[in-house]
Enzyme design. Structure first.
Site: not given
Ligand code: IPE
Ligand code: IPE
Ligand code: MG
Length: 260
Positions: A34, A51, A145
């Site tokens: 995240d 990303h 792994l």
């Molecule tokens: C969790 O992150 C999903 C992934 C990292 C793939 P999100 O960014 O979707 O979670 P919330 O919405 O902050 O809880």
């Molecule tokens: C995690 O990073 C990637 C996915 C959930 C696919 P985010 O895109 O959720 O990044 P933040 O949480 O908005 O910073």
């Molecule tokens: Mg996120």
């Protein structure tokens, strides 16, 4: 190949793995990848850059996990709720996944990594599904792994699916109601035959589970950091393991009792 990569880094003192007890590693590490969007926003860049940078982090952490001898790494790449994002972000995430497979699969294979996918893969686009199937088939025989990529994964969806499979067996009289137990439920999760995560890592400063491995994390040790996923390095991963090795896991018992 990875040995060299890892030793070079160690020689540069970027990674200090001496303080890790390699005989007491967590068997299964789960990571919620995240903070990509926040990382990009802080730099004044579009979220997509975050990303892309996040995919690089995954490469590095998979190598480190494999090199130090972690048995299973489960990485949350796309949740069942992430479809709520703008269509162009969703489509970039899907393309990045395809790119990751195209670019990494041979190296993963060479390094004895077995790649698996967990989640509603059947709902993904056909071209991506084909790459996923090919990657799984190519690495199925590997014994190093196990890399589980959670894509279109949701813990609630996984449990709902398990309930349906089990109910069908009961209705078909293949299974008696009184024989449903925790082991039967586990057998019908995507993670069947894989031990539950010992350590769950969530970067980027949020303290929640976001529908990840709801059943499986019952006794996982949680480790959080403010660092966003694109800035997360091997050293952060090793620090999480060092901290894990200081924790006392009791599984509901008292000190020094073993898990049943
Ligand atoms: C969790 O992150 C999903 C992934 C990292 C793939 P999100 O960014 O979707 O979670 P919330 O919405 O902050 O809880
Ligand atoms: C995690 O990073 C990637 C996915 C959930 C696919 P985010 O895109 O959720 O990044 P933040 O949480 O908005 O910073
Ligand atoms: Mg996120």
């Amino acid at each position: 190949m990875w040995k060299k990569w890892f030793s070079d880094k160690a020689a540069n003192k970027q990674i200090d793995y001496n303080t890790i007890d390699l005989t007491r590693l967590p068997c299964h590490v789960a990571i919620i990848m995240d903070g990509n969007g926040r990382w990009a926003q802080k730099k004044g860049l579009p979220r997509t850059f975050g990303h892309r940078a996040g995919a690089e982090t995954l490469r590095e952490i998979v190598r480190t996990a494999s090199e130090i001898g972690i048995k299973v790494l489960t990485a949350y790449a796309f949740s069942t709720e992430n479809w709520r994002r703008p269509a162009d972000e969703v489509s970039l995430l899907m393309s990045l996944l395809a790119e990751y497979l195209d670019n990494e699969i041979n190296e993963l294979d060479k390094n004895n990594v077995q790649i698996r996918f967990i989640g509603k893969i059947e709902e993904l686009a056909l071209t991506l599904r084909k790459k996923i199937e090919k990657a799984q088939a190519q690495t199925a025989h590997n014994t190093g792994l196990i890399l589980n990529l959670a894509v279109n994964y949701g813990g609630r969806a996984e449990l709902t699916r398990a309930v349906k499979i089990i109910t069908e067996k009961v209705l078909n009289q293949e299974l008696a109601l009184e024989d449903i137990n925790e082991a039967i439920i586990e057998e019908n999760l995507y993670t069947a035959n894989i031990p539950a995560p010992d350590l769950l890592i969530r970067p980027s400063g949020d303290f929640r589970i976001s529908n990840f491995l709801l059943w499986q994390v019952a006794y996982a040790e949680f480790w959080f950091t403010e660092t966003n996923w694109p800035d997360f390095k091997s050293e952060n991963f090793l620090q999480a393991i060092r901290d894990y090795q200081q924790r006392e896991r009791r599984f509901g018992g008292i000190k020094n009792t073993k898990k049943r």
